[in-house]
Scaffold this motif. Structure first.
Motif, PDB file in Angstrom:
ATOM      1  N   GLU A  40      41.423  24.515  21.179  1.00  0.00           N
ATOM      2  CA  GLU A  40      40.915  23.333  20.484  1.00  0.00           C
ATOM      3  C   GLU A  40      40.184  22.396  21.446  1.00  0.00           C
ATOM      4  O   GLU A  40      39.064  21.957  21.178  1.00  0.00           O
ATOM      5  CB  GLU A  40      42.064  22.588  19.807  1.00  0.00           C
ATOM      6  CG  GLU A  40      41.621  21.353  19.036  1.00  0.00           C
ATOM      7  CD  GLU A  40      42.783  20.629  18.377  1.00  0.00           C
ATOM      8  OE1 GLU A  40      42.537  19.676  17.619  1.00  0.00           O
ATOM      9  OE2 GLU A  40      43.945  21.020  18.630  1.00  0.00           O
ATOM     10  N   ALA A  90      33.168  29.961  27.852  1.00  0.00           N
ATOM     11  CA  ALA A  90      34.290  29.692  26.941  1.00  0.00           C
ATOM     12  C   ALA A  90      35.613  30.084  27.598  1.00  0.00           C
ATOM     13  O   ALA A  90      36.616  29.366  27.495  1.00  0.00           O
ATOM     14  CB  ALA A  90      34.097  30.456  25.633  1.00  0.00           C
ATOM     15  N   PHE A 114      34.407  29.414  18.858  1.00  0.00           N
ATOM     16  CA  PHE A 114      34.997  29.562  20.188  1.00  0.00           C
ATOM     17  C   PHE A 114      35.870  30.807  20.249  1.00  0.00           C
ATOM     18  O   PHE A 114      35.771  31.603  21.200  1.00  0.00           O
ATOM     19  CB  PHE A 114      35.831  28.322  20.526  1.00  0.00           C
ATOM     20  CG  PHE A 114      36.403  28.343  21.915  1.00  0.00           C
ATOM     21  CD1 PHE A 114      35.679  27.840  22.979  1.00  0.00           C
ATOM     22  CD2 PHE A 114      37.653  28.895  22.168  1.00  0.00           C
ATOM     23  CE1 PHE A 114      36.190  27.877  24.276  1.00  0.00           C
ATOM     24  CE2 PHE A 114      38.170  28.940  23.449  1.00  0.00           C
ATOM     25  CZ  PHE A 114      37.437  28.428  24.507  1.00  0.00           C
ATOM     26  N   SER A 115      36.728  30.988  19.257  1.00  0.00           N
ATOM     27  CA  SER A 115      37.599  32.166  19.227  1.00  0.00           C
ATOM     28  C   SER A 115      36.786  33.456  19.233  1.00  0.00           C
ATOM     29  O   SER A 115      37.163  34.440  19.886  1.00  0.00           O
ATOM     30  CB  SER A 115      38.499  32.127  17.991  1.00  0.00           C
ATOM     31  OG  SER A 115      39.397  31.040  18.064  1.00  0.00           O
ATOM     32  N   SER A 139      36.951  24.154  22.802  1.00  0.00           N
ATOM     33  CA  SER A 139      35.846  24.188  21.834  1.00  0.00           C
ATOM     34  C   SER A 139      35.218  22.806  21.680  1.00  0.00           C
ATOM     35  O   SER A 139      33.998  22.679  21.536  1.00  0.00           O
ATOM     36  CB  SER A 139      36.334  24.698  20.472  1.00  0.00           C
ATOM     37  OG  SER A 139      37.346  23.853  19.938  1.00  0.00           O
ATOM     38  N   SER A 143      32.508  24.979  17.027  1.00  0.00           N
ATOM     39  CA  SER A 143      33.672  25.036  16.151  1.00  0.00           C
ATOM     40  C   SER A 143      34.767  25.901  16.754  1.00  0.00           C
ATOM     41  O   SER A 143      34.513  26.746  17.623  1.00  0.00           O
ATOM     42  CB  SER A 143      33.280  25.588  14.784  1.00  0.00           C
ATOM     43  OG  SER A 143      32.934  26.964  14.888  1.00  0.00           O
ATOM     44  N   GLY A 144      35.992  25.687  16.291  1.00  0.00           N
ATOM     45  CA  GLY A 144      37.106  26.481  16.779  1.00  0.00           C
ATOM     46  C   GLY A 144      36.926  27.957  16.497  1.00  0.00           C
ATOM     47  O   GLY A 144      37.262  28.809  17.335  1.00  0.00           O
TER      48      GLY A 144
END
Length: 297
Positions: free
Chosen positions: A19, A8, A32-33, A22, A28-29
Protein backbone atom coordinates in the motif's frame (compact mmCIF):
# COMPACT_ATOMS: atom_id res chain seq x y z
CA UNK A 1 13.96 -6.90 -16.79
CA UNK A 2 11.39 -4.13 -16.79
CA UNK A 3 12.68 -1.25 -14.69
CA UNK A 4 9.16 -0.35 -13.56
CA UNK A 5 8.90 -3.83 -12.08
CA UNK A 6 12.30 -3.50 -10.39
CA UNK A 7 11.33 -0.07 -9.06
CA UNK A 8 8.18 -1.56 -7.53
CA UNK A 9 10.24 -4.33 -5.93
CA UNK A 10 12.67 -1.84 -4.35
CA UNK A 11 9.81 0.37 -3.17
CA UNK A 12 8.10 -2.59 -1.49
CA UNK A 13 11.25 -3.46 0.44
CA UNK A 14 11.87 0.14 1.49
CA UNK A 15 8.29 1.04 2.36
CA UNK A 16 7.36 -2.23 4.06
CA UNK A 17 3.88 -2.60 2.56
CA UNK A 18 2.43 -2.77 -0.93
CA UNK A 19 0.00 0.00 0.00
CA UNK A 20 2.73 2.47 0.96
CA UNK A 21 4.89 1.48 -2.01
CA UNK A 22 2.05 1.93 -4.51
CA UNK A 23 1.27 5.35 -3.00
CA UNK A 24 4.93 6.32 -3.37
CA UNK A 25 4.90 5.32 -7.05
CA UNK A 26 1.47 6.94 -7.53
CA UNK A 27 -0.17 3.85 -8.99
CA UNK A 28 -3.11 1.75 -7.84
CA UNK A 29 -2.64 -1.15 -5.46
CA UNK A 30 -3.73 -3.64 -8.12
CA UNK A 31 -1.31 -2.20 -10.67
CA UNK A 32 1.47 -2.43 -8.11
CA UNK A 33 0.68 -6.06 -7.31
CA UNK A 34 0.72 -6.88 -11.02
CA UNK A 35 4.21 -5.43 -11.35
CA UNK A 36 5.51 -7.58 -8.51
CA UNK A 37 3.82 -10.69 -9.89
CA UNK A 38 5.19 -10.02 -13.38
CA UNK A 39 8.73 -9.70 -12.01
CA UNK A 40 8.36 -12.91 -10.00
CA UNK A 41 7.08 -14.74 -13.10
CA UNK A 42 10.02 -13.45 -15.12
CA UNK A 43 12.69 -14.59 -12.65
CA UNK A 44 10.84 -17.74 -11.65
CA UNK A 45 11.02 -17.09 -7.90
CA UNK A 46 8.93 -15.56 -5.14
CA UNK A 47 10.81 -12.37 -4.27
CA UNK A 48 8.84 -10.94 -1.36
CA UNK A 49 7.19 -12.35 1.73
CA UNK A 50 3.56 -11.26 1.95
CA UNK A 51 3.96 -10.16 5.55
CA UNK A 52 3.87 -6.83 7.37
CA UNK A 53 6.39 -5.51 6.80
CA UNK A 54 7.17 -7.31 3.56
CA UNK A 55 10.72 -8.59 3.26
CA UNK A 56 12.81 -10.03 0.46
CA UNK A 57 13.02 -13.80 0.27
CA UNK A 58 16.40 -15.45 -0.23
CA UNK A 59 15.96 -15.04 -3.99
CA UNK A 60 14.73 -11.47 -3.49
CA UNK A 61 17.81 -10.58 -1.47
CA UNK A 62 20.01 -11.77 -4.34
CA UNK A 63 18.11 -9.53 -6.77
CA UNK A 64 17.83 -6.48 -4.53
CA UNK A 65 21.26 -4.98 -5.18
CA UNK A 66 20.88 -5.35 -8.95
CA UNK A 67 17.43 -3.77 -8.74
CA UNK A 68 18.74 -0.79 -6.76
CA UNK A 69 21.62 -0.28 -9.16
CA UNK A 70 19.31 -0.41 -12.16
CA UNK A 71 16.88 2.09 -10.66
CA UNK A 72 19.71 4.45 -9.69
CA UNK A 73 21.28 4.29 -13.14
CA UNK A 74 17.94 4.93 -14.84
CA UNK A 75 17.16 7.92 -12.60
CA UNK A 76 20.55 9.49 -13.19
CA UNK A 77 20.32 8.91 -16.94
CA UNK A 78 16.86 10.48 -17.08
CA UNK A 79 18.01 13.48 -15.10
CA UNK A 80 21.19 14.06 -17.08
CA UNK A 81 19.34 13.72 -20.39
CA UNK A 82 16.39 15.83 -19.29
CA UNK A 83 14.04 12.94 -20.08
CA UNK A 84 11.09 12.59 -17.72
CA UNK A 85 8.30 10.08 -17.50
CA UNK A 86 5.63 12.75 -17.75
CA UNK A 87 6.14 15.95 -19.77
CA UNK A 88 6.62 18.90 -17.46
CA UNK A 89 7.26 16.85 -14.30
CA UNK A 90 10.26 17.61 -12.11
CA UNK A 91 13.49 15.82 -12.88
CA UNK A 92 13.85 12.70 -10.72
CA UNK A 93 16.12 12.71 -7.73
CA UNK A 94 18.64 9.89 -7.41
CA UNK A 95 18.30 7.95 -4.16
CA UNK A 96 21.52 6.91 -2.46
CA UNK A 97 21.26 4.62 0.55
CA UNK A 98 24.33 4.69 2.79
CA UNK A 99 25.32 2.75 5.91
CA UNK A 100 27.35 4.69 8.48
CA UNK A 101 28.35 3.80 12.01
CA UNK A 102 26.59 6.03 14.51
CA UNK A 103 29.78 7.57 15.92
CA UNK A 104 30.87 8.72 12.47
CA UNK A 105 27.41 9.99 11.60
CA UNK A 106 27.43 12.13 14.74
CA UNK A 107 30.95 13.50 14.21
CA UNK A 108 33.12 13.83 11.08
CA UNK A 109 30.38 12.64 8.68
CA UNK A 110 28.35 15.75 9.50
CA UNK A 111 30.56 17.58 6.99
CA UNK A 112 29.16 15.29 4.28
CA UNK A 113 25.66 16.40 5.21
CA UNK A 114 26.81 20.00 5.01
CA UNK A 115 27.99 19.50 1.44
CA UNK A 116 24.91 17.49 0.49
CA UNK A 117 22.69 20.38 1.59
CA UNK A 118 23.67 22.13 -1.65
CA UNK A 119 22.62 19.22 -3.90
CA UNK A 120 19.15 19.29 -5.43
CA UNK A 121 19.33 16.04 -7.38
CA UNK A 122 20.10 13.51 -4.64
CA UNK A 123 17.98 11.94 -1.91
CA UNK A 124 20.07 10.42 0.88
CA UNK A 125 18.85 7.54 3.05
CA UNK A 126 21.13 6.69 5.97
CA UNK A 127 21.28 3.44 7.93
CA UNK A 128 23.07 3.52 11.29
CA UNK A 129 24.97 0.29 12.00
CA UNK A 130 28.17 -0.67 13.79
CA UNK A 131 31.21 -0.27 11.53
CA UNK A 132 31.95 -3.99 11.83
CA UNK A 133 28.63 -4.81 10.18
CA UNK A 134 27.85 -2.03 7.69
CA UNK A 135 29.37 -4.11 4.88
CA UNK A 136 26.58 -6.65 5.43
CA UNK A 137 24.03 -4.02 4.36
CA UNK A 138 26.12 -3.42 1.25
CA UNK A 139 26.30 -7.13 0.50
CA UNK A 140 22.53 -7.69 0.77
CA UNK A 141 21.68 -4.69 -1.38
CA UNK A 142 20.17 -2.51 1.33
CA UNK A 143 22.68 0.26 0.67
CA UNK A 144 24.82 1.46 -2.22
CA UNK A 145 27.76 2.55 -0.06
CA UNK A 146 29.03 2.11 3.46
CA UNK A 147 31.57 3.33 5.97
CA UNK A 148 33.00 -0.01 7.05
CA UNK A 149 35.75 -1.48 9.19
CA UNK A 150 36.20 -4.46 6.89
CA UNK A 151 38.83 -3.56 4.24
CA UNK A 152 37.90 -6.42 1.89
CA UNK A 153 35.51 -5.10 -0.76
CA UNK A 154 32.13 -6.75 -1.01
CA UNK A 155 31.68 -8.51 -4.35
CA UNK A 156 30.95 -5.92 -7.02
CA UNK A 157 32.23 -3.06 -4.87
CA UNK A 158 35.29 -0.87 -4.38
CA UNK A 159 37.02 -0.19 -1.08
CA UNK A 160 39.34 2.68 -0.08
CA UNK A 161 40.83 3.69 3.26
CA UNK A 162 39.25 6.74 4.91
CA UNK A 163 41.19 7.12 8.11
CA UNK A 164 41.34 6.13 11.76
CA UNK A 165 38.76 6.73 14.47
CA UNK A 166 40.28 6.81 17.94
CA UNK A 167 38.29 5.67 20.99
CA UNK A 168 39.21 6.25 24.64
CA UNK A 169 37.85 4.21 27.57
CA UNK A 170 36.22 6.67 29.96
CA UNK A 171 34.67 6.21 33.38
CA UNK A 172 33.35 8.29 36.22
CA UNK A 173 35.91 8.46 39.02
CA UNK A 174 33.08 7.96 41.51
CA UNK A 175 32.03 4.77 39.68
CA UNK A 176 35.57 3.40 39.80
CA UNK A 177 36.01 4.31 43.46
CA UNK A 178 32.87 2.36 44.35
CA UNK A 179 34.42 -0.78 42.90
CA UNK A 180 37.93 -0.54 44.35
CA UNK A 181 39.32 -2.97 46.86
CA UNK A 182 40.94 -1.64 50.06
CA UNK A 183 44.22 -1.93 48.18
CA UNK A 184 42.97 0.39 45.44
CA UNK A 185 42.47 -2.25 42.72
CA UNK A 186 39.32 -1.90 40.58
CA UNK A 187 37.20 -5.06 40.34
CA UNK A 188 36.37 -4.86 36.63
CA UNK A 189 34.10 -7.89 36.88
CA UNK A 190 31.70 -5.71 38.88
CA UNK A 191 32.05 -2.35 37.12
CA UNK A 192 29.03 -1.80 34.81
CA UNK A 193 29.66 -0.88 31.21
CA UNK A 194 27.64 0.92 28.55
CA UNK A 195 27.18 -0.42 25.02
CA UNK A 196 25.53 1.23 22.03
CA UNK A 197 23.89 -2.06 20.99
CA UNK A 198 24.31 -5.80 21.07
CA UNK A 199 26.71 -5.65 18.09
CA UNK A 200 28.97 -3.05 19.72
CA UNK A 201 32.22 -4.91 20.44
CA UNK A 202 34.55 -2.09 21.54
CA UNK A 203 33.86 -2.51 25.25
CA UNK A 204 34.19 -6.29 25.12
CA UNK A 205 37.56 -5.88 23.42
CA UNK A 206 38.52 -3.65 26.33
CA UNK A 207 37.44 -6.28 28.84
CA UNK A 208 39.65 -8.85 27.14
CA UNK A 209 42.58 -6.49 27.57
CA UNK A 210 41.78 -6.45 31.29
CA UNK A 211 41.61 -10.25 31.39
CA UNK A 212 37.91 -10.20 32.36
CA UNK A 213 36.26 -13.39 31.16
CA UNK A 214 32.72 -12.85 32.42
CA UNK A 215 30.19 -10.19 31.45
CA UNK A 216 29.57 -7.37 33.93
CA UNK A 217 26.27 -5.50 34.12
CA UNK A 218 25.76 -4.06 30.63
CA UNK A 219 23.54 -1.08 29.84
CA UNK A 220 22.33 -0.64 26.25
CA UNK A 221 22.00 3.01 25.18
CA UNK A 222 21.40 3.25 21.37
CA UNK A 223 22.01 6.98 21.00
CA UNK A 224 25.43 8.59 20.64
CA UNK A 225 24.52 11.65 22.71
CA UNK A 226 22.74 9.62 25.39
CA UNK A 227 25.55 7.06 25.41
CA UNK A 228 28.18 9.71 26.13
CA UNK A 229 25.92 11.25 28.75
CA UNK A 230 25.41 7.85 30.41
CA UNK A 231 29.17 7.43 30.75
CA UNK A 232 29.42 10.97 32.11
CA UNK A 233 26.71 10.29 34.70
CA UNK A 234 28.49 7.14 35.89
CA UNK A 235 25.98 4.60 34.59
CA UNK A 236 28.96 2.58 33.38
CA UNK A 237 32.29 2.95 31.60
CA UNK A 238 32.46 3.14 27.82
CA UNK A 239 34.52 3.89 24.73
CA UNK A 240 34.11 7.50 23.57
CA UNK A 241 35.38 8.84 20.23
CA UNK A 242 38.30 11.20 20.62
CA UNK A 243 36.40 14.00 18.88
CA UNK A 244 33.64 13.76 21.49
CA UNK A 245 35.80 13.64 24.60
CA UNK A 246 34.84 16.27 27.20
CA UNK A 247 37.59 18.85 27.79
CA UNK A 248 40.11 17.83 30.39
CA UNK A 249 39.51 14.06 30.38
CA UNK A 250 42.60 13.08 28.39
CA UNK A 251 44.67 15.68 30.23
CA UNK A 252 43.57 14.28 33.61
CA UNK A 253 42.07 17.58 34.76
CA UNK A 254 38.35 16.74 34.44
CA UNK A 255 36.64 16.86 37.87
CA UNK A 256 34.47 13.76 37.35
CA UNK A 257 35.79 11.63 34.47
CA UNK A 258 39.02 9.78 33.79
CA UNK A 259 40.61 7.70 31.04
CA UNK A 260 40.88 4.03 31.98
CA UNK A 261 44.61 3.60 31.47
CA UNK A 262 44.45 -0.19 31.96
CA UNK A 263 42.44 -0.49 28.74
CA UNK A 264 44.01 2.29 26.74
CA UNK A 265 43.35 3.73 23.33
CA UNK A 266 41.56 1.68 20.68
CA UNK A 267 41.85 2.59 16.99
CA UNK A 268 39.48 1.58 14.22
CA UNK A 269 40.50 1.95 10.57
CA UNK A 270 37.49 2.96 8.49
CA UNK A 271 36.99 2.24 4.79
CA UNK A 272 34.58 3.56 2.18
CA UNK A 273 32.94 0.79 0.16
CA UNK A 274 30.55 1.45 -2.72
CA UNK A 275 29.21 -0.18 -5.86
CA UNK A 276 31.74 -0.54 -8.66
CA UNK A 277 29.16 0.61 -11.22
CA UNK A 278 29.62 4.18 -10.11
CA UNK A 279 27.68 7.22 -11.33
CA UNK A 280 28.17 10.97 -11.20
CA UNK A 281 26.15 11.30 -7.99
CA UNK A 282 28.03 8.44 -6.33
CA UNK A 283 31.33 10.03 -7.35
CA UNK A 284 30.16 13.31 -5.83
CA UNK A 285 29.20 11.59 -2.58
CA UNK A 286 32.51 9.73 -2.50
CA UNK A 287 34.38 13.00 -2.92
CA UNK A 288 32.44 14.57 -0.04
CA UNK A 289 33.12 11.56 2.18
CA UNK A 290 36.85 11.65 1.45
CA UNK A 291 37.08 15.38 2.16
CA UNK A 292 35.23 14.93 5.46
CA UNK A 293 37.32 11.91 6.43
CA UNK A 294 40.53 13.90 5.85
CA UNK A 295 39.51 15.94 8.90
CA UNK A 296 38.57 12.91 10.99
CA UNK A 297 39.58 13.12 14.63
Amino acid sequence: MNTDHLRAFVAAVDEGTFESASALLQISGSAFSQRIKALEREVGHVLLTRTVPVAPTESGAELLRIARQTVMLEDEARRSLGFHRIPGEAAPTVTLSVAVNADSLASWFLRVLQEAATWDDVELHFYAEDQEHTHELLRNGTVAAAVAENPTPVSGCRSTVLGVMRYWPVASTELLDRHRSPGGVVDWQRVPLVEYGIRDSLQRTGLRRLGVSGTPTTHMVPSVEAYNAAVGFGLGWGMIPESMMPPGVREGTHPDLAVVEEIGLQETVLHWQHWSSTTAVMDRLTGAVRRAAARMR
